[in-house]
Design a protein around this motif. Structure first.
Motif, mmCIF file in Angstrom:
data_model
loop_
_atom_site.group_PDB
_atom_site.id
_atom_site.type_symbol
_atom_site.label_atom_id
_atom_site.label_comp_id
_atom_site.label_asym_id
_atom_site.label_seq_id
_atom_site.Cartn_x
_atom_site.Cartn_y
_atom_site.Cartn_z
ATOM 1 N N SER A 144 34.997 39.889 48.070
ATOM 2 C CA SER A 144 34.651 41.318 48.237
ATOM 3 C C SER A 144 35.642 41.909 49.583
ATOM 4 O O SER A 144 35.791 43.068 49.500
ATOM 5 N N SER B 166 42.333 48.676 48.273
ATOM 6 C CA SER B 166 40.985 48.343 47.889
ATOM 7 C C SER B 166 39.970 49.688 48.011
ATOM 8 O O SER B 166 38.909 49.829 47.376
ATOM 9 N N LYS C 298 35.271 48.008 42.226
ATOM 10 C CA LYS C 298 35.061 46.983 43.466
ATOM 11 C C LYS C 298 33.448 46.387 43.373
ATOM 12 O O LYS C 298 33.302 45.269 43.733
ATOM 13 N N LYS D 199 33.888 43.659 41.163
ATOM 14 C CA LYS D 199 35.156 42.831 41.349
ATOM 15 C C LYS D 199 35.991 42.768 40.435
ATOM 16 O O LYS D 199 36.310 41.626 40.025
#
Lengths: 114, 114
Positions: free
Chosen positions: B27, B51, B67, B70
């Motif tokens: 992460s 990201s 996110k 993932k």
């Protein structure tokens, strides 16, 4: 401007033999690296260098040595080849070690160890 | 850990859209990349996404990043036979003591049929 040049393109070795895979770049890149590509495993980092005289280990360094005596060249040495080192090897370089400096890859060296 | 997973194969018809998926486990990844590998060649950078972005579009390519899950995807609109290749997603943790270290996925072989 040739980019990243790898030699040889193909190589067959017998177990226990040694050899050097050559990598040269003409882009004045500081960062250079070696990856090996195996089916179903993607690319794995072997060694890398952030500049002349500086090298460090990647994910799978065992059985390989590198040196960086010049900015242009980053040879990969196999001291005693093993069948597990049968793979396609890629050299890559980038201007610097940052996200917006993309990696430039050579066309690879296909190595078979019998 | 730093595992990046992709499905191995995808087959589409010319003119259709292709969606190549990738999941990653770290992460803390800061940048995610898509590379293309044509037969007998090294990898070429297609695009990358930071990201803190959800989407990035570049001509026929659309990158989506989730996110929370993932999950990274690459959509190729109006897929052509020249798009046949292996596509790799890759992640980097940014600069940690130097080194443009990427973790690559296993690669997805895209086959475009007429």
């Amino acid at each position: 401007n040739a980019g990243v040049t790898q030699t040889p393109k193909f190589q067959v070795l017998k177990t226990g033999q040694s050899m050097t895979l050559q990598c040269a770049q003409d882009m004045n890149h500081e960062y250079m690296s070696w990856y090996r590509q195996d089916p179903g495993m993607g690319l794995r980092l072997i060694h890398y260098s952030v500049g002349a005289g500086i090298t460090d280990q990647g994910e799978v360094p065992n059985g390989y040595n590198v040196s960086r005596s010049t900015t242009e060249d980053f040879p990969l040495r196999l001291l005693s080849a093993a069948p597990s080192q049968t793979s396609v090897y890629f050299c890559a370089s980038s201007y610097e070690s940052s996200y917006n400096s993309p990696l430039h890859f050579g066309n690879g060296t296909r190595l078979t160890v019998t | 850990g730093e595992d990046v997973e992709q499905s191995l194969f995808l087959s589409v018809r010319e003119g259709d859209s292709s969606v190549i998926n990738c999941t990653y486990t770290d992460s803390s990844s800061t940048y995610l990349y898509w590379y293309k590998q044509e037969p007998g060649a090294g990898l070429q950078l297609l695009t990358y996404i930071f990201s803190n972005m959800d989407m990035k579009q570049d001509q026929r390519l659309t990158v989506l990043l989730n996110k929370k899950d993932k999950h990274l995807s690459l959509r190729i609109a109006d897929t052509q036979t020249g798009d046949s290749a292996i596509y790799f997603c890759a992640e980097t943790l940014g600069i940690t003591g130097g080194g443009n270290k990427l973790t690559f996925g296993t690669g997805t072989q895209l086959k475009v049929e007429l």
